[in-house]
Design an enzyme around this catalytic site. Structure first.
Site, PDB file in Angstrom:
ATOM      1  N   LYS A 102       0.849  -1.181   0.000  1.00  0.00           N
ATOM      2  CA  LYS A 102       0.000   0.000   0.000  1.00  0.00           C
ATOM      3  C   LYS A 102       0.888   1.236   0.000  1.00  0.00           C
ATOM      4  O   LYS A 102       1.612   1.498   0.957  1.00  0.00           O
ATOM      5  CB  LYS A 102      -0.891  -0.009   1.234  1.00  0.00           C
ATOM      6  CG  LYS A 102      -1.768   1.219   1.327  1.00  0.00           C
ATOM      7  CD  LYS A 102      -2.777   1.098   2.444  1.00  0.00           C
ATOM      8  CE  LYS A 102      -3.597   2.364   2.531  1.00  0.00           C
ATOM      9  NZ  LYS A 102      -4.595   2.297   3.595  1.00  0.00           N
TER      10      LYS A 102
ATOM     11  N   ARG B 161     -10.655  10.181   0.820  1.00  0.00           N
ATOM     12  CA  ARG B 161     -10.564  10.815   2.139  1.00  0.00           C
ATOM     13  C   ARG B 161     -11.705  11.794   2.339  1.00  0.00           C
ATOM     14  O   ARG B 161     -12.151  12.005   3.460  1.00  0.00           O
ATOM     15  CB  ARG B 161      -9.182  11.441   2.332  1.00  0.00           C
ATOM     16  CG  ARG B 161      -8.147  10.334   2.442  1.00  0.00           C
ATOM     17  CD  ARG B 161      -6.753  10.812   2.682  1.00  0.00           C
ATOM     18  NE  ARG B 161      -5.837   9.666   2.681  1.00  0.00           N
ATOM     19  CZ  ARG B 161      -4.527   9.762   2.641  1.00  0.00           C
ATOM     20  NH1 ARG B 161      -3.962  10.950   2.594  1.00  0.00           N
ATOM     21  NH2 ARG B 161      -3.786   8.677   2.636  1.00  0.00           N
TER      22      ARG B 161
ATOM     23  N   LYS C  23      -2.108  -1.548  -3.891  1.00  0.00           N
ATOM     24  CA  LYS C  23      -2.952  -0.358  -3.886  1.00  0.00           C
ATOM     25  C   LYS C  23      -2.090   0.885  -3.922  1.00  0.00           C
ATOM     26  O   LYS C  23      -1.147   0.970  -3.141  1.00  0.00           O
ATOM     27  CB  LYS C  23      -3.797  -0.387  -2.612  1.00  0.00           C
ATOM     28  CG  LYS C  23      -4.618   0.846  -2.375  1.00  0.00           C
ATOM     29  CD  LYS C  23      -5.416   0.694  -1.122  1.00  0.00           C
ATOM     30  CE  LYS C  23      -5.822   2.078  -0.688  1.00  0.00           C
ATOM     31  NZ  LYS C  23      -5.974   2.229   0.683  1.00  0.00           N
TER      32      LYS C  23
HETATM   33  C1  PBG Z   1      -7.674   3.201   4.811  1.00  0.00           C
HETATM   34  C2  PBG Z   1      -8.019   3.153   3.382  1.00  0.00           C
HETATM   35  C3  PBG Z   1      -7.834   4.167   2.436  1.00  0.00           C
HETATM   36  C4  PBG Z   1      -8.321   3.671   1.230  1.00  0.00           C
HETATM   37  C5  PBG Z   1      -8.806   2.391   1.466  1.00  0.00           C
HETATM   38  N1  PBG Z   1      -8.582   2.091   2.799  1.00  0.00           N
HETATM   39  C6  PBG Z   1      -7.355   5.560   2.614  1.00  0.00           C
HETATM   40  C7  PBG Z   1      -5.970   5.864   2.903  1.00  0.00           C
HETATM   41  O1  PBG Z   1      -5.073   5.042   2.977  1.00  0.00           O
HETATM   42  O2  PBG Z   1      -5.783   7.053   3.080  1.00  0.00           O
HETATM   43  C8  PBG Z   1      -8.320   4.427  -0.064  1.00  0.00           C
HETATM   44  C9  PBG Z   1      -9.138   3.886  -1.129  1.00  0.00           C
HETATM   45  C10 PBG Z   1      -9.374   4.813  -2.259  1.00  0.00           C
HETATM   46  O3  PBG Z   1      -8.730   5.862  -2.443  1.00  0.00           O
HETATM   47  O4  PBG Z   1     -10.274   4.492  -3.041  1.00  0.00           O
HETATM   48  N2  PBG Z   1      -8.744   2.805   5.623  1.00  0.00           N
END
Ligand code: PBG
Length: 311
Positions: free
Chosen positions: A181, A191, A234
């Site tokens: 990630k 967000r 991701k």
């Molecule tokens: C954290 C989480 C995030 C996303 C999925 N799980 C946000 C982050 O890491 O700031 C982002 C997913 C997206 O942008 O579609 N709970």
């Protein structure tokens, strides 16, 4: 002679749930996505089930956030109640839960924040956070979650979560680990959707640097050793090479998260008439599949299911 086939079976739809009744509030930066109350959410899940989409992933926006993110692991939390409601109405769709603290903490960080007495700096306390994540996971499983997906990136979380699940008799619940990630600008719209922008600092102390690729392989190795059943990359589009490298190095199912920013840029350009959304979206999803993803979390899941049905 086509080598790659995108199918409805590959798609997982992310959904946002908040307390209340009769709420279906559009998310401005993510057209056609909504923050929904549980009643509306359940209706939507039934539609997705009817389209043949195999799974959803849930994100919760609680009424009250606090420093400890307590709604995340409360048995009456928004996610826990949503799972119970969905499970009564839709039996043929998998419910995946995002295990993280950022939507539940008042400061918006993914864990318990502590001030370092020596430096005066605030930082996420990894080990304290692990305890909270274990509690959150078990409460999701008790409510009926089919798969849990830790997205926080704390060190050691997969092992701690696996042990906690096994101890409580949930040996059969798989872990989909957000293994690679990256700290990414592509999370911007999410967000806003999840109201989880950090109040100070950023997530670069616990998310990966986009310049690194072999580090992703190390993260995947660790997560698999700790008991991950599915590993995730991701975002997806700017990291297709990472998906491919993991695919070539590990014999594990790979999930790719086609994140909010990847979706919203296409939506915005399509609204201006600059590109053909359907064509571009299917091309993007196909590229993620071709790179090696076995499943794709995408805000296009519902549309793509309809497009693929009427092909
Ligand atoms: C954290 C989480 C995030 C996303 C999925 N799980 C946000 C982050 O890491 O700031 C982002 C997913 C997206 O942008 O579609 N709970």
């Amino acid at each position: 002679m086509r080598e790659t086939h995108l199918s409805i079976d590959d798609l997982i739809m992310p959904l946002f749930v908040r307390p209340g009744k009769g709420i279906k509030q559009p998310i401005p930066s993510m057209p056609e996505n909504y923050q929904m109350s549980i009643d509306k959410l359940t209706e939507e899940v039934k539609i997705l089930e009817g389209l043949g989409i195999p799974g959803i992933i849930l994100f919760g926006i609680p009424d009250k956030k606090d420093e400890m993110g307590s709604d995340a692991y409360s048995d009456e939390g928004i996610i826990q109640e949503a799972i119970i409601a969905i499970k009564k109405e839709a039996k043929n769709i998998l419910v995946i839960t995002d295990v993280c603290m950022c939507e539940y903490t008042s400061h918006g960080h993914c864990g318990f924040v502590r001030r370092d007495d020596n430096t005066g700096h605030f930082d996420v306390d990894n080990d304290m956070t692990l305890e909270l994540l274990a509690k959150e996971t078990v409460s999701h499983a008790k409510a009926g979650a089919d798969i849990v997906a830790p997205s926080d990136m704390m060190d050691g979380r997969v092992g701690v979560i696996r042990d906690a699940l096994d101890e409580e008799g949930f040996n059969h619940i798989p872990i989909m680990a957000y293994s690679a990630k990256y700290a990414s600008g592509f999370y911007g719209p999410f967000r806003e959707a999840a109201e989880s922008t950090p109040g100070f600092g950023d997530r670069s102390s616990y998310q990966m640097d986009s310049h690194n690729a072999t580090e992703a392989l190390r993260e995947v190795t660790l997560d698999i050793e700790e008991g991950a059943d599915i590993v995730m990359v991701k975002p997806a589009l700017a990291y297709l090479d990472i998906i491919r490298r993991i695919k070539d190095s590990f014999d594990y199912p790979i999930a790719a998260y086609n994140v909010s920013g990847e979706f919203s840029v296409v939506k915005a350009a399509a609204e201006k008439g600059w590109i053909d959304e359907k064509r571009v979206a299917l091309e993007i999803l196909t590229s993620i599949k071709r790179a090696g993803a076995d499943m794709i979390l995408t805000y296009w899941a519902k549309d793509a299911a309809q497009w693929l049905k009427n092909k």
